[in-house]
Design a protein around this motif. Structure first.
Motif, PDB file in Angstrom:
ATOM      1  N   HIS A 280      -2.867   0.964 -14.416  1.00  0.00           N
ATOM      2  CA  HIS A 280      -2.768   1.519 -13.073  1.00  0.00           C
ATOM      3  C   HIS A 280      -1.335   1.554 -12.550  1.00  0.00           C
ATOM      4  O   HIS A 280      -1.116   1.904 -11.407  1.00  0.00           O
ATOM      5  CB  HIS A 280      -3.654   0.728 -12.110  1.00  0.00           C
TER       6      HIS A 280
ATOM      7  N   LEU B 239       0.280   9.790  -0.100  1.00  0.00           N
ATOM      8  CA  LEU B 239      -0.595   9.063   0.816  1.00  0.00           C
ATOM      9  C   LEU B 239      -1.479  10.050   1.579  1.00  0.00           C
ATOM     10  O   LEU B 239      -0.974  10.979   2.209  1.00  0.00           O
ATOM     11  CB  LEU B 239       0.241   8.257   1.805  1.00  0.00           C
TER      12      LEU B 239
ATOM     13  N   LYS C  86       0.828   0.637   0.783  1.00  0.00           N
ATOM     14  CA  LYS C  86      -0.287   1.540   1.101  1.00  0.00           C
ATOM     15  C   LYS C  86      -0.828   2.211  -0.159  1.00  0.00           C
ATOM     16  O   LYS C  86      -2.053   2.381  -0.311  1.00  0.00           O
ATOM     17  CB  LYS C  86       0.143   2.568   2.145  1.00  0.00           C
ATOM     18  N   LEU C  87       0.054   2.582  -1.079  1.00  0.00           N
ATOM     19  CA  LEU C  87      -0.406   3.162  -2.339  1.00  0.00           C
ATOM     20  C   LEU C  87      -1.166   2.123  -3.165  1.00  0.00           C
ATOM     21  O   LEU C  87      -2.195   2.435  -3.771  1.00  0.00           O
ATOM     22  CB  LEU C  87       0.786   3.700  -3.132  1.00  0.00           C
ATOM     23  N   ARG C  88      -0.649   0.912  -3.211  1.00  0.00           N
ATOM     24  CA  ARG C  88      -1.296  -0.159  -3.985  1.00  0.00           C
ATOM     25  C   ARG C  88      -2.739  -0.368  -3.525  1.00  0.00           C
ATOM     26  O   ARG C  88      -3.642  -0.543  -4.332  1.00  0.00           O
ATOM     27  CB  ARG C  88      -0.485  -1.446  -3.832  1.00  0.00           C
ATOM     28  N   TRP C  89      -2.939  -0.318  -2.197  1.00  0.00           N
ATOM     29  CA  TRP C  89      -4.263  -0.596  -1.647  1.00  0.00           C
ATOM     30  C   TRP C  89      -4.999   0.669  -1.232  1.00  0.00           C
ATOM     31  O   TRP C  89      -6.055   0.592  -0.624  1.00  0.00           O
ATOM     32  CB  TRP C  89      -4.140  -1.574  -0.475  1.00  0.00           C
ATOM     33  N   GLN C  90      -4.446   1.816  -1.575  1.00  0.00           N
ATOM     34  CA  GLN C  90      -5.093   3.112  -1.349  1.00  0.00           C
ATOM     35  C   GLN C  90      -5.475   3.306   0.119  1.00  0.00           C
ATOM     36  O   GLN C  90      -6.604   3.693   0.445  1.00  0.00           O
ATOM     37  CB  GLN C  90      -6.305   3.260  -2.284  1.00  0.00           C
TER      38      GLN C  90
ATOM     39  N   THR D 159      -4.473   5.006   4.013  1.00  0.00           N
ATOM     40  CA  THR D 159      -4.053   6.306   4.532  1.00  0.00           C
ATOM     41  C   THR D 159      -2.871   6.148   5.493  1.00  0.00           C
ATOM     42  O   THR D 159      -2.497   5.033   5.878  1.00  0.00           O
ATOM     43  CB  THR D 159      -5.214   6.991   5.264  1.00  0.00           C
TER      44      THR D 159
ATOM     45  N   VAL E  78      -1.732  -0.225  -8.616  1.00  0.00           N
ATOM     46  CA  VAL E  78      -2.941  -0.191  -7.797  1.00  0.00           C
ATOM     47  C   VAL E  78      -3.645  -1.540  -7.885  1.00  0.00           C
ATOM     48  O   VAL E  78      -3.813  -2.111  -8.971  1.00  0.00           O
ATOM     49  CB  VAL E  78      -3.875   0.947  -8.258  1.00  0.00           C
TER      50      VAL E  78
END
Length: 216
Positions: free
Chosen positions: A26, A39, A183-187, A189, A214
C-alpha cells in the motif's frame, strides 16, 4: 514500537516510516500537489462528534508507555529521562510549528496532525470504534502524531489549514505535506476551502515528493 526519526526542519524532508509488520503493497509516492488532488472533495459534518469517540493515549503493546510517552521518547533529540511507570521527565524536543526547542515535557502537547474532530468531519464518523482508536494512537507514521508546544497545539485546536497554519512560515510546506499524507493514509476527505488553502501552500513549495502508506 517504531522509533521515529527526527522531524526534518526543511520542507523537502518528507519520508514516512513503514508500519511494523505491514505489507508494503500500500506504499505510495506522489507529489504534494498530486496528493492534494487525490483527496476526495466532500462537505464536512460534525454531527454526533464527541472526543470520547476516539480512545487515545493507550498502552497498545503493554510496555507501560502510553502513546503520548512513546511519541515523547521517540522524538526527543537526546535520550529521554524515563522514570518508573514510563513517566518522561526530561529530554529535548524541537517543536517545528514554532521552531522552538523544549526541554520540559510538560510544556508539550502531542498533536494529532489531523485533529480528531476534523477526522470525524472527514469520514471517521463512519468508522468503527476500533478504527478510531487506531487513528488516535497511530505510531505507524511519523506524520500522524507530533510533539509541539502546548500553546501552538491549543491555538490550532480542531482547525484545518483553511483557518490555521503554524506560526513559523518556514514550516508550512512540511505541515501541508504532513496533513495531506495523514489524510491519504487514513483515506479522509477534504472540503473546498481546505483544498484551496493546501494548494496555496503547495504553490510555494516547489516539486515536493510525498510518501505515505495506507493504514491497515
Amino acid at each position: 514500537m517504531i522509533t521515529k526519526t527526527l522531524r526534518a526542519l526543511a520542507c523537502a524532508s518528507l519520508a514516512v516510516l513503514p508500519l511494523a509488520g505491514a505489507a508494503p503493497a500500500h506504499a505510495e509516492t506522489v507529489t504534494l500537489t498530486g496528493g492534494i488532488k487525490a483527496l476526495p472533495l466532500a462537505a464536512e459534518s460534525r454531527e454526533g462528534y464527541q472526543r470520547t469517540a476516539f480512545r487515545h493515549w493507550i498502552d497498545e503493546d503493554h510496555d507501560s508507555c502510553s502513546t503520548r510517552a512513546e511519541v515523547l521518547i521517540a522524538e526527543s533529540r537526546v535520550p529521554a529521562t524515563i522514570e518508573p511507570g514510563c513517566k518522561v521527565t526530561a529530554g529535548s524536543w524541537f517543536s517545528y510549528y514554532d521552531q522552538l526547542t523544549v526541554t520540559e515535557p510538560g510544556a508539550l502537547d502531542i498533536d494529532h496532525m489531523v485533529p480528531l474532530a476534523e477526522a470525524w468531519d472527514s469520514g471517521a464518523s463512519q468508522w468503527t470504534a476500533a478504527r478510531r482508536q487506531a487513528y488516535a494512537n497511530d505510531l505507524g507514521s511519523e506524520r500522524s502524531l507530533v510533539a509541539v508546544t502546548a500553546r501552538t497545539n491549543r491555538s490550532k485546536a480542531d482547525q484545518d489549514p483553511a483557518t490555521w497554519l503554524p506560526p513559523a512560515a518556514d514550516s508550512h510546506c512540511t505541515y501541508a505535506a504532513d496533513w495531506v499524507a495523514t489524510k491519504l493514509r487514513w483515506q479522509l476527505t477534504v472540503d473546498q476551502e481546505e483544498a484551496a488553502a493546501l494548494n496555496e501552500v503547495a504553490a510555494t513549495c516547489g516539486p515536493t515528493p510525498l510518501d505515505y502508506e495506507v493504514a491497515p
